[in-house]
Write a protein that holds these residues in place. Structure first.
Motif, PDB file in Angstrom:
ATOM      1  N   GLU A   1      30.292  34.578   7.838  1.00 36.29           N
ATOM      2  CA  GLU A   1      30.557  33.221   7.390  1.00 36.29           C
ATOM      3  C   GLU A   1      29.942  32.194   8.369  1.00 36.29           C
ATOM      4  O   GLU A   1      29.309  31.218   7.959  1.00 36.29           O
ATOM      5  N   VAL A   2      30.110  32.467   9.684  1.00 43.28           N
ATOM      6  CA  VAL A   2      29.531  31.570  10.691  1.00 43.28           C
ATOM      7  C   VAL A   2      28.016  31.503  10.507  1.00 43.28           C
ATOM      8  O   VAL A   2      27.412  30.426  10.516  1.00 43.28           O
TER       9      VAL A   2
ATOM     10  N   VAL B   1      42.198  28.188  13.263  1.00 45.59           N
ATOM     11  CA  VAL B   1      40.781  28.426  13.021  1.00 45.59           C
ATOM     12  C   VAL B   1      40.267  27.438  11.987  1.00 45.59           C
ATOM     13  O   VAL B   1      39.184  26.886  12.112  1.00 45.59           O
ATOM     14  N   LEU B   2      41.077  27.184  10.991  1.00 51.75           N
ATOM     15  CA  LEU B   2      40.659  26.244   9.960  1.00 51.75           C
ATOM     16  C   LEU B   2      40.515  24.837  10.507  1.00 51.75           C
ATOM     17  O   LEU B   2      39.597  24.113  10.188  1.00 51.75           O
TER      18      LEU B   2
ATOM     19  N   ASN C   1      37.138  25.234  13.735  1.00 54.67           N
ATOM     20  CA  ASN C   1      36.360  26.465  13.883  1.00 54.67           C
ATOM     21  C   ASN C   1      35.007  26.130  14.499  1.00 54.67           C
ATOM     22  O   ASN C   1      34.586  24.972  14.529  1.00 54.67           O
TER      23      ASN C   1
ATOM     24  N   GLN D   1      27.025  29.377   7.549  1.00 51.72           N
ATOM     25  CA  GLN D   1      27.218  27.938   7.764  1.00 51.72           C
ATOM     26  C   GLN D   1      26.238  27.385   8.802  1.00 51.72           C
ATOM     27  O   GLN D   1      25.751  26.268   8.676  1.00 51.72           O
TER      28      GLN D   1
ATOM     29  N   THR E   1      31.913  26.410  13.668  1.00 51.82           N
ATOM     30  CA  THR E   1      30.866  25.701  12.923  1.00 51.82           C
ATOM     31  C   THR E   1      31.219  24.229  12.706  1.00 51.82           C
ATOM     32  O   THR E   1      30.351  23.360  12.803  1.00 51.82           O
ATOM     33  N   SER E   2      32.501  23.960  12.457  1.00 49.22           N
ATOM     34  CA  SER E   2      32.828  22.544  12.262  1.00 49.22           C
ATOM     35  C   SER E   2      32.688  21.787  13.584  1.00 49.22           C
ATOM     36  O   SER E   2      32.309  20.616  13.606  1.00 49.22           O
TER      37      SER E   2
HETATM   38  C1  LIG Z   1      35.328  25.798   9.227  1.00 52.04           C
HETATM   39  O1  LIG Z   1      36.066  24.723   8.745  1.00 52.04           O
HETATM   40  C2  LIG Z   1      35.477  24.098   7.589  1.00 52.04           C
HETATM   41  C3  LIG Z   1      36.296  22.873   7.281  1.00 52.04           C
HETATM   42  O2  LIG Z   1      37.677  23.131   7.330  1.00 52.04           O
HETATM   43  C4  LIG Z   1      35.433  25.113   6.448  1.00 52.04           C
HETATM   44  O3  LIG Z   1      34.806  24.534   5.333  1.00 52.04           O
HETATM   45  C5  LIG Z   1      34.634  26.327   6.905  1.00 52.04           C
HETATM   46  O4  LIG Z   1      34.652  27.329   5.933  1.00 52.04           O
HETATM   47  C6  LIG Z   1      35.184  26.903   8.194  1.00 52.04           C
HETATM   48  N1  LIG Z   1      34.271  27.913   8.690  1.00 52.04           N
HETATM   49  C7  LIG Z   1      34.649  29.034   9.295  1.00 52.04           C
HETATM   50  C8  LIG Z   1      33.570  29.891   9.814  1.00 52.04           C
HETATM   51  O5  LIG Z   1      35.825  29.346   9.411  1.00 52.04           O
END
Ligand SMILES: *[C@@H]1O[C@H](CO)[C@@H](O)[C@H](O)[C@H]1NC(C)=O
Ligand SMILES: *[C@@H]1O[C@H](CO)[C@@H](O)[C@H](O)[C@H]1NC(C)=O
Ligand SMILES: *[C@@H]1O[C@H](CO)[C@@H](O)[C@H](O)[C@H]1NC(C)=O
Length: 494
Positions: free
Chosen positions: A429-430, A385-386, A389, A433, A391-392
């Protein structure tokens, strides 16, 4: 002998209508069909499901008094006495024929879609504004809603051939504050607006919607042969999750085939002016229909929110419906389409940039053979996910795919259409962002949720307002994409 001959062979023309006009048609030989009668008249010669018909008579021995027995005697087929044909099913200018007549596209109207509105003439539009007067609003916020309606009225033509407005407020009950009345002028509406009181109570959005539905349902066509657009405009601080795009759309879409409908909801009143721009575009001074649009389709295939097999199928068919419906696909000033599925960002088979020159059929084929990604991510789910994800990924697409090096056109409207289940692990969180991403881009974001198990909250978190979420419940439900399709051609004013 001679007498016998006469007795046996006196002939009668049995017409299809009456046995009384025997021989009136001057038939001459036994068992011979007479001339066809003239066709029955059609009330319309295009845009009609009506049929015309004709029939002809038969020369029979005079003792056979009905057509059936004569046809049998002559050993003929009774079907040959009657013929029918279409009066004219054509609808011009891409209109389609329904049982109610021609359903016209764009700005065409008339029985056969043969007439066209001038470019800047408004399509007759019924708008009902549904204002939140509940305790969830302050007096100031309520006043903002009224100001918005006032601003709207300032900017459009009001009258029987343009906009006609009605206003409903809701709290514990719903009340019609301004009735639909074709004779209302800008001035009279603005006066009535001043008299609308804030009357705080509970928030029963549904009562407002219900009342709007009944108001709109009795509104009739106002320009002969031309549909009247019906728009319900819900103003609230956030429509509850129980009111989806589908339901909102349902109130503005009456049962007849004529009406296109758009529903706008606004979660933040600061977004009102954007909506205003979109609503008034039909009546502004210098406007042109445009389809210069770069559309990027993004299929979310992340492990986190991965679609089921059924959802995948609906998603692919939904995208195919969208692409198939693009009227100006690959025209110089039309739409271009790019596609990507994530993860697997670097697999060329899964990506099609906007610079591709495929024909529509090839794009449809590309969509049909798209399949779930191999799970390329080998770490724990959290790692994956990291790494990639939603949003990225969206940020990445916005930053790259619309640039000229990938085939984006500077002057094109940019649309990102995300297909996703919306089942993100941390929607809050989504949403945060995405809000930030949207703030810094001119790319218009919409999403499609395939199937009945999508997460509406997740889907809403990607876009600026709930009306940009299009849920397709099943394969047979593609009509719910109509509203989305309409957004890929637009009228730009300047
Ligand atoms: C998506 O990945 C970015 C970069 O790794 C990170 O900053 C962000 O928090 C992540 N967002 C979610 C929704 O997991
Ligand atoms: C032929 O057309 C006429 C006029 O439209 C209609 O009244 C009649 O029923 C038609 N005949 C048949 C057999 O359909
Ligand atoms: C979701 O993200 C928000 C904001 O980044 C954070 O405060 C919250 O703890 C996260 N929730 C979970 C369950 O991880």
């Amino acid at each position: 002998m001679r007498k016998m001959y006469l007795r046996f062979f006196v002939l009668a023309c049995i017409s299809s209508h009456s046995l009384l006009d025997v021989c009136a048609q001057g038939c001459f030989a036994r068992c011979e069909w007479s001339e066809w009668e003239s066709w029955t008249t059609c009330s319309q010669t295009c845009g009609s499901t009506e049929k015309k018909n004709t029939s002809r008579g038969l020369c029979c021995p005079s003792d056979l008094t009905d057509l059936e027995s004569c046809v049998e005697y002559c050993n003929l087929d009774i079907a040959d006495h009657y013929d029918e044909a279409d009066c004219g099913r054509e609808c011009y200018n891409d209109g389609t024929l329904s049982s109610a007549g021609c359903v016209c596209t764009n700005r065409f109207y008339g029985m056969c879609c043969d007439k066209r509105l001038d470019i800047c003439e408004a399509i007759p539009t019924d708008v009902v504004f549904i204002l939140d007067s509940s305790l969830s609003q302050t007096q100031t916020e309520f006043q903002k809603q009224l100001d918005f309606v006032g601003k709207f009225v300032d900017n459009v033509d009001v009258g029987p051939t343009a906009f006609v407005l009605s206003i409903i407020t809701y709290s514990s009950t719903a009340v019609v504050e301004i009735e639909f009345d074709d004779s209302n002028s800008k001035q009279s509406i603005k006066e009535q607006l001043l008299g609308i009181q804030f009357r705080p109570g509970a928030t029963y959005t549904n009562k407002g919607l219900e009342l709007a539905r009944s108001l709109l349902s009795v509104r009739m066509e106002r320009r002969p042969g031309m549909y009247t657009k019906k728009i319900a405009f819900v103003l609230t601080d956030g429509v509850g999750p129980e009111v989806s795009h589908r339901e909102l759309n349902a109130i503005a879409s009456p049962a007849d085939d004529y009406s296109l409908s758009y529903v706008y909801t606004v979660e933040s009143f600061d977004a009102l002016h954007t909506v205003l721009e979109r609503l008034i575009d039909v009546s502004c001074e210098k406007c042109q229909p445009k389809s210069l649009t770069d559309i990027f389709l993004l299929v979310d295939d992340l492990p986190d929110s991965r679609m089921t097999v059924t959802e995948w199928q609906i998603a692919v068919n939904g995208l195919a419906t969208i692409v198939d419906g693009l009227q100006a696909f690959n025209d110089e000033n039309g739409q271009r389409v790019g596609i990507a599925q994530f993860p697997d960002t670097n697999d060329p088979i899964k990506q099609l940039s906007l610079s591709n020159t495929l024909r529509k059929d090839d794009i449809l084929h590309f969509l049909q053979v798209m399949a779930h990604s191999e799970d390329t991510c080998r770490g724990t789910k959290d790692d994956c996910v990291l790494k990639s994800n939603i949003t990225s990924i969206i940020q990445n697409v916005i930053d790259n795919q619309f640039t000229s090096s990938f085939g984006g056109r500077d002057d094109a409207r940019k649309v990102l259409l995300v297909v996703s289940s919306g089942r993100f692990s941390n929607i809050t969180e989504v949403a945060e962002q995405m809000r930030n991403i949207r703030l810094h881009t001119d790319v218009d974001i919409f999403d499609i949720g395939p199937g009945g198990d999508v997460d509406m909250r997740g889907l809403k978190s990607l876009v600026s307002e709930p009306s940009r979420v299009f849920v397709v419940k099943e394969d047979s439900d593609m009509a719910s994409l109509d509203g989305l399709q309409a957004k890929f051609s637009y009228i730009a004013c300047g």
